[in-house]
Design a protein around this motif. Structure first.
Motif, PDB file in Angstrom:
ATOM      1  N   GLY A  24      31.560 -94.101  46.972  1.00  0.00           N
ATOM      2  CA  GLY A  24      31.154 -93.169  45.928  1.00  0.00           C
ATOM      3  C   GLY A  24      29.651 -93.222  45.731  1.00  0.00           C
ATOM      4  N   TRP A  25      29.082 -92.111  45.271  1.00  0.00           N
ATOM      5  CA  TRP A  25      27.640 -92.058  45.012  1.00  0.00           C
ATOM      6  C   TRP A  25      27.313 -90.843  44.171  1.00  0.00           C
ATOM      7  N   GLN A  26      26.122 -90.865  43.614  1.00  0.00           N
ATOM      8  CA  GLN A  26      25.573 -89.715  42.902  1.00  0.00           C
ATOM      9  C   GLN A  26      24.109 -89.593  43.270  1.00  0.00           C
ATOM     10  N   ALA A  27      23.607 -88.371  43.173  1.00  0.00           N
ATOM     11  CA  ALA A  27      22.181 -88.156  43.394  1.00  0.00           C
ATOM     12  C   ALA A  27      21.428 -88.661  42.170  1.00  0.00           C
ATOM     13  N   ALA A  28      20.346 -89.384  42.396  1.00  0.00           N
ATOM     14  CA  ALA A  28      19.520 -89.871  41.293  1.00  0.00           C
ATOM     15  C   ALA A  28      18.675 -88.718  40.761  1.00  0.00           C
ATOM     16  N   ARG A  43      19.191 -83.455  43.458  1.00  0.00           N
ATOM     17  CA  ARG A  43      19.306 -82.758  44.732  1.00  0.00           C
ATOM     18  C   ARG A  43      20.570 -83.269  45.410  1.00  0.00           C
ATOM     19  N   GLU A  44      21.334 -82.387  46.003  1.00  0.00           N
ATOM     20  CA  GLU A  44      22.562 -82.812  46.659  1.00  0.00           C
ATOM     21  C   GLU A  44      22.249 -83.775  47.802  1.00  0.00           C
ATOM     22  N   ILE A  45      23.082 -84.782  47.920  1.00  0.00           N
ATOM     23  CA  ILE A  45      22.895 -85.790  48.962  1.00  0.00           C
ATOM     24  C   ILE A  45      24.197 -85.923  49.744  1.00  0.00           C
ATOM     25  N   ASP A  46      24.101 -85.803  51.053  1.00  0.00           N
ATOM     26  CA  ASP A  46      25.261 -85.889  51.940  1.00  0.00           C
ATOM     27  C   ASP A  46      25.297 -87.273  52.577  1.00  0.00           C
ATOM     28  N   LEU A  47      26.059 -88.187  51.954  1.00  0.00           N
ATOM     29  CA  LEU A  47      26.290 -89.489  52.565  1.00  0.00           C
ATOM     30  C   LEU A  47      27.576 -89.418  53.362  1.00  0.00           C
ATOM     31  N   ASP A  48      27.624 -90.145  54.450  1.00  0.00           N
ATOM     32  CA  ASP A  48      28.799 -90.144  55.314  1.00  0.00           C
ATOM     33  C   ASP A  48      29.300 -91.566  55.519  1.00  0.00           C
ATOM     34  N   VAL A  85      33.950-102.305  60.875  1.00  0.00           N
ATOM     35  CA  VAL A  85      32.716-102.305  60.091  1.00  0.00           C
ATOM     36  C   VAL A  85      32.557-100.935  59.433  1.00  0.00           C
ATOM     37  N   PHE A  86      32.311-100.954  58.121  1.00  0.00           N
ATOM     38  CA  PHE A  86      32.152 -99.724  57.342  1.00  0.00           C
ATOM     39  C   PHE A  86      30.675 -99.485  57.060  1.00  0.00           C
ATOM     40  N   THR A  87      30.232 -98.298  57.393  1.00  0.00           N
ATOM     41  CA  THR A  87      28.831 -97.940  57.184  1.00  0.00           C
ATOM     42  C   THR A  87      28.742 -96.673  56.340  1.00  0.00           C
ATOM     43  N   VAL A  88      27.574 -96.455  55.789  1.00  0.00           N
ATOM     44  CA  VAL A  88      27.286 -95.213  55.086  1.00  0.00           C
ATOM     45  C   VAL A  88      25.873 -94.810  55.488  1.00  0.00           C
ATOM     46  N   ASN A  89      25.721 -93.533  55.785  1.00  0.00           N
ATOM     47  CA  ASN A  89      24.391 -93.060  56.168  1.00  0.00           C
ATOM     48  C   ASN A  89      24.130 -91.701  55.529  1.00  0.00           C
ATOM     49  N   SER A  90      22.851 -91.434  55.338  1.00  0.00           N
ATOM     50  CA  SER A  90      22.420 -90.160  54.778  1.00  0.00           C
ATOM     51  C   SER A  90      22.213 -89.196  55.939  1.00  0.00           C
ATOM     52  N   PHE A  91      23.179 -88.316  56.132  1.00  0.00           N
ATOM     53  CA  PHE A  91      23.125 -87.392  57.253  1.00  0.00           C
ATOM     54  C   PHE A  91      21.926 -86.454  57.145  1.00  0.00           C
ATOM     55  N   THR A  92      21.558 -86.110  55.920  1.00  0.00           N
ATOM     56  CA  THR A  92      20.433 -85.190  55.707  1.00  0.00           C
ATOM     57  C   THR A  92      19.096 -85.912  55.636  1.00  0.00           C
ATOM     58  N   GLY A  93      19.107 -87.246  55.727  1.00  0.00           N
ATOM     59  CA  GLY A  93      17.866 -87.999  55.845  1.00  0.00           C
ATOM     60  C   GLY A  93      17.225 -88.448  54.552  1.00  0.00           C
ATOM     61  N   GLN A  94      17.845 -88.189  53.388  1.00  0.00           N
ATOM     62  CA  GLN A  94      17.267 -88.707  52.148  1.00  0.00           C
ATOM     63  C   GLN A  94      17.405 -90.226  52.130  1.00  0.00           C
TER      64      GLN A  94
END
Length: 192
Positions: free
Chosen positions: A29-33, A44-49, A111-120
């Motif tokens: 889970g996450w939210q944009a700051a 701003r919308e943030i696309d984490l994967d 292994v579980f990862t999360v990345n910002s697909f849009t680069g934020q």
């Protein structure tokens, strides 16, 4: 009862009654700051994967992510891509389900990862967490909260790995950079 994990902490995935877990969900889970601007604060919308990389003897053998939603053996399943975060208001925005009984015996780590697909960077993210839930009853078992943002675009969150006849979860919380799980492989390998 939930265990609030710290970086590097490991917990057993045995049930309190001595039984073993059969199916777990790794929720993200996450939210944009909010950012201050000329006309007040805005987000701003943030696309984490979320991704799960399956390893056998330190070699990647499969991956589950938004473009490959089910592992080849069917034991790991991604529930789908969330492009904005914060939808669950503290709940899971993306989730990966693991049927521990169906994970092939040669797979020893996930292994579980999360990345910002849009680069934020994670400076633009708040309230990010991963949590492990017993999928049979919905009980949250463990939670790892990402504290403090940073100038990185990814995080190696946690791993579920075999420990004797059962499984353990270890919170990793390692910052990394990359838009996809492939970019993160050099940062993942030291944690195997």
């Amino acid at each position: 009862m939930t265990v609030n994990m710290t970086k590097g902490q490991a917990i057993s995935l045995q049930k309190n009654d001595g039984g073993t877990l059969t199916a777990v969900r790794m929720g993200l889970g996450w939210q944009a700051a909010p950012r201050r601007g000329l006309f007040g604060s805005r987000t701003r919308e943030i696309d984490l994967d979320a991704s799960a990389v399956l390893f056998a003897d330190k070699q990647p053998v499969d991956v589950v992510f938004f473009r490959h939603l089910v592992s080849d053996d069917g034991s790991v399943r991604h529930t789908g891509d969330n492009l904005v975060g914060g939808v669950g208001q503290g709940g899971d925005d993306e989730a990966i389900l693991v049927d521990l009984q169906r994970v092939p015996v040669h797979i020893d780590q996930i292994v579980f990862t999360v990345n910002s697909f849009t680069g934020q960077t994670f400076q633009e993210v708040q309230d990010a967490f991963c949590r492990l839930v017993d999928e049979t009853n919905g009980q949250e078992l463990a939670r790892y909260t990402l504290a403090g943002g940073g100038q990185y675009t990814a995080q190696i969150m946690a791993k579920v790995h075999r420990a004797g006849a059962g499984w353990q979860m270890t919170a990793l919380g390692t910052p990394a950079n990359g838009r996809t799980f492939q970019d993160l492989m050099p940062a993942i390998l030291p944690h195997l």
